[in-house]
Design a protein around this motif. Structure first.
Motif, mmCIF file in Angstrom:
data_model
loop_
_atom_site.group_PDB
_atom_site.id
_atom_site.type_symbol
_atom_site.label_atom_id
_atom_site.label_comp_id
_atom_site.label_asym_id
_atom_site.label_seq_id
_atom_site.Cartn_x
_atom_site.Cartn_y
_atom_site.Cartn_z
ATOM 1 N N ASP A 64 -7.972 63.569 35.030
ATOM 2 C CA ASP A 64 -6.958 62.971 34.164
ATOM 3 C C ASP A 64 -6.780 61.509 34.572
ATOM 4 O O ASP A 64 -5.815 61.144 35.216
ATOM 5 N N LYS A 118 -6.130 58.149 33.153
ATOM 6 C CA LYS A 118 -5.646 57.571 31.901
ATOM 7 C C LYS A 118 -6.166 56.162 31.607
ATOM 8 O O LYS A 118 -6.264 55.768 30.470
ATOM 9 N N ASN A 119 -6.493 55.394 32.615
ATOM 10 C CA ASN A 119 -6.918 54.013 32.406
ATOM 11 C C ASN A 119 -8.422 53.832 32.577
ATOM 12 O O ASN A 119 -8.873 52.798 33.035
#
Length: 107
Positions: free
Chosen positions: A52, A54-55
């Motif tokens: 996970d 996100k960026n």
């Protein structure tokens, strides 16, 4: 960024990613685990697990997918929970001119 794969067994592995992560033993920033598994009616895919980030830059995502493709011999698919739950499955690169492209699979 660079990446290498550590094979844990014939059906799973870890992609190690980092600026200097070219071969086993090099330092890396993060890992992406994958497992070869049956995805619904789609067939066998390499499915990233527990990741996970996100960026994640597009180039890093493509690097990870290519490394998984090379190491496993399988296309990549993953489960998206938002906005509506669905699978994203990789389109074979020979159909996309070598590009990494995903298609949404409704459940």
């Amino acid at each position: 960024m660079q990446a290498f794969v550590e094979h844990l067994c014939p059906h799973c592995g870890l992609v190690r990613v980092g600026p200097d992560a070219a071969v086993l033993g090099d330092d890396y920033l993060y890992s992406v685990a994958y497992v070869i598994e049956w995805v619904g009616e789609l067939g066998l895919f390499a499915v990233p697990k527990g990741f996970d980030h996100k960026n994640l830059e597009q180039s890093e995502a493509e690097l990870i997918v290519r490394k998984i493709n090379e190491a496993s011999g399988k296309l990549v698919a993953y489960w998206r929970k938002r906005p509506r739950p669905h699978w994203l499955a990789q389109i074979p690169p020979d159909e996309t001119g070598g590009r990494i492209a995903m298609k949404r699979i409704k459940i």
